[in-house]
Design an enzyme around this catalytic site. Structure first.
Site, PDB file in Angstrom:
ATOM      1  N   HIS A 146       0.831  -1.210   0.000  1.00 19.50           N
ATOM      2  CA  HIS A 146       0.000   0.000   0.000  1.00 19.50           C
ATOM      3  C   HIS A 146       0.865   1.259   0.000  1.00 19.50           C
ATOM      4  O   HIS A 146       0.874   1.984  -0.973  1.00 19.50           O
ATOM      5  CB  HIS A 146      -0.999   0.033   1.159  1.00 19.50           C
ATOM      6  CG  HIS A 146      -1.917  -1.130   1.201  1.00 19.50           C
ATOM      7  ND1 HIS A 146      -2.734  -1.476   0.147  1.00 19.50           N
ATOM      8  CD2 HIS A 146      -2.154  -2.054   2.173  1.00 19.50           C
ATOM      9  CE1 HIS A 146      -3.429  -2.554   0.449  1.00 19.50           C
ATOM     10  NE2 HIS A 146      -3.093  -2.934   1.678  1.00 19.50           N
ATOM     11  N   ASP A 205      -5.057  -8.211  -2.981  1.00 15.31           N
ATOM     12  CA  ASP A 205      -5.346  -7.929  -1.583  1.00 15.31           C
ATOM     13  C   ASP A 205      -6.665  -8.525  -1.116  1.00 15.31           C
ATOM     14  O   ASP A 205      -6.768  -9.712  -0.843  1.00 15.31           O
ATOM     15  CB  ASP A 205      -5.290  -6.422  -1.359  1.00 15.31           C
ATOM     16  CG  ASP A 205      -5.308  -6.028   0.116  1.00 15.31           C
ATOM     17  OD1 ASP A 205      -5.265  -6.930   0.971  1.00 15.31           O
ATOM     18  OD2 ASP A 205      -5.362  -4.828   0.410  1.00 15.31           O
TER      19      ASP A 205
END
Length: 446
Positions: free
Chosen positions: A272, A323
């Site tokens: 991220h 994810d």
């Protein structure tokens, strides 16, 4: 036995070439890549479309697949989404997790993914009770990947706390998080050391976040990975609240804290990295720490757009992950990284199609500890996927623009073939090992 695949078109890293023969040895490696073969060699398996190296999904939480649809109903924040995630986690056992992961990894194979990095922290039974085999949940994931026909790097994750208190302690795990925790990083390391790699799996480490691992235990995880030459992954600055808590407790950003404790480096990947300072970017790039962007999850959870261009310019290689599996489509992740940047800057062309494909292939494999995969050349693992060029999404562009068509127009639905170790796992859009993947997903999610 040795086999030959004949690709109508193949992306060879810089250009798309027509009529490419890919020769594969009995040990699952490419022995030769021959261009301009004009016609398929006798006995070759024909791959119509554009063949690229297998896609590497660098960041996965397999159990989040059960949230698809549910997590998109209504409004909320990352933190309300997390409560729904806890409810899913509370229901899983080694058997049910195996079923869910097997179906999820089969979906990945259908999407052209040949290797997954599973960020695994669902270690113990609900309430923190230990299974007889303390690695039963991790072993279920490794077995699921094998049965789905893809490679896996099990990123066994240290997760000890619910939040930051100070250098030496964190907030005690809540009732849902108890099954994530080993108590201390030393206990985590002892359990993780029992995991062993095999032909289709490798073992890495992960620090869930600076929220979940007290600062004085960060180096224990980093040293465990360093001693084994293993990849080390971590969630970094996904939420402003994480940055604020770290500043309050440690008077520095999460990136600075990780640098101070020896976590950053070329074997480390920050996932991220959405809310970074200029100093953070310099620390990541200067240490060659990789960054894994997960655009479909970051936009699904309204997390923000990470500074991918800046971290790459600073020296961080970029990889991609699905994810939370809002969708499983690495081609969408690749183009989303570029299109997000276009929206933010109002300019186009931050990456070429080739650079985006490298993030989805070679860079991802390197981040997961498979440097011998992610390219079509002699000596590499024979892992590749073929995307159709004749669907309603991909038809039209000239063959020389096949890479652009793949990145900017194709979806996972356009994947026709997936080969892992020379073995055809997906043929003509049908998974060869899991006969009915949609039915398997329905059963597993239920």
């Amino acid at each position: 036995m040795p086999v030959t695949y004949w690709a109508e078109y193949a992306w060879l890293g810089d250009t798309v070439e027509p009529d490419v023969a890919i020769e594969v040895s009995s040990d699952g490696r490419i022995t030769a890549v021959r261009t301009e073969t004009e016609a398929p060699p006798p006995g070759a398996t024909v791959l119509r479309g554009c063949t690229v190296p297998g896609l590497a999904n660098s960041h996965s939480h397999a159990f989040h697949r059960a949230l698809r649809g549910t997590a998109q109903a209504g409004s909320g924040t990352f933190w309300t989404w997390r409560e729904a995630m806890y409810q899913v986690a509370s229901r899983l056992t080694p058997d049910t997790y195996h079923a869910l992961a097997r179906a999820t990894y089969a979906e990945m194979a259908l999407a052209g993914i040949t290797c997954v990095g599973e960020f695994h922290y669902l270690h113990h039974a609900p309430g923190g009770t230990r299974y007889d085999d303390p690695n039963a949940m991790g072993q279920a994931l490794v077995a699921a990947a094998a049965e789905a026909g893809i490679r896996i790097t099990l990123l066994d994750t240290c997760y000890l706390a619910a939040g930051i208190v100070n250098e030496h302690s964190g907030i005690a795990p809540n009732q849902h998080q108890l099954r994530f925790s080993d108590g201390t990083a030393a206990d985590w390391a002892e359990r993780a050391s029992e995991l062993k790699p095999d032909d289709h799996s490798r073992i890495g480490a992960a620090i869930h976040s600076v929220r979940a691992v007290p600062a004085d235990q960060l180096n224990t995880v980093a040293q465990w990975a360093a001693d084994r030459g293993a990849p080390l992954h971590l969630h970094l600055s996904e939420q402003p609240a994480e940055n604020e808590a770290c500043q309050q407790a440690h008077s520095r950003t999460p990136t600075q804290l990780l640098a101070d404790h020896g976590v950053l480096g070329a074997r480390t990947t920050a996932v991220h990295a959405t809310h970074l300072t200029d100093t953070d970017i310099a620390l990541l790039g200067g240490s060659s720490t990789g960054v894994c962007m997960c655009p479909t999850t970051e936009r699904d959870l309204a997390d923000g757009i990470g500074p991918a261009v800046a971290v790459q310019r600073a020296g961080s290689p970029l990889s991609l992950g699905s994810d939370s599996h809002a969708v499983i489509d690495l081609l969408e992740e690749a183009r989303a990284m570029e299109l997000n940047e276009r929206l933010r800057t109002r300019t186009r062309g931050h990456w070429t199609a080739a650079q985006l494909l490298r993030a989805a292939t070679g860079n991802g494999h390197a981040a997961l500890g498979w440097p011998e995969a992610g390219r079509l050349e002699a000596g590499a693992l024979a892992d590749f996927t073929t995307i159709a060029l004749d669907t309603v999404r991909t038809a039209g562009p000239a063959p020389r623009l096949a890479a652009e068509a793949v990145v900017y127009a194709a979806t996972s639905a356009d994947v026709r073939h997936t080969v892992v170790g020379g073995r055809q796992i997906v043929r003509d859009g049908v998974h060869q090992l899991v006969p009915d993947v949609p039915a398997a997903l329905v059963a597993a999610v239920a």
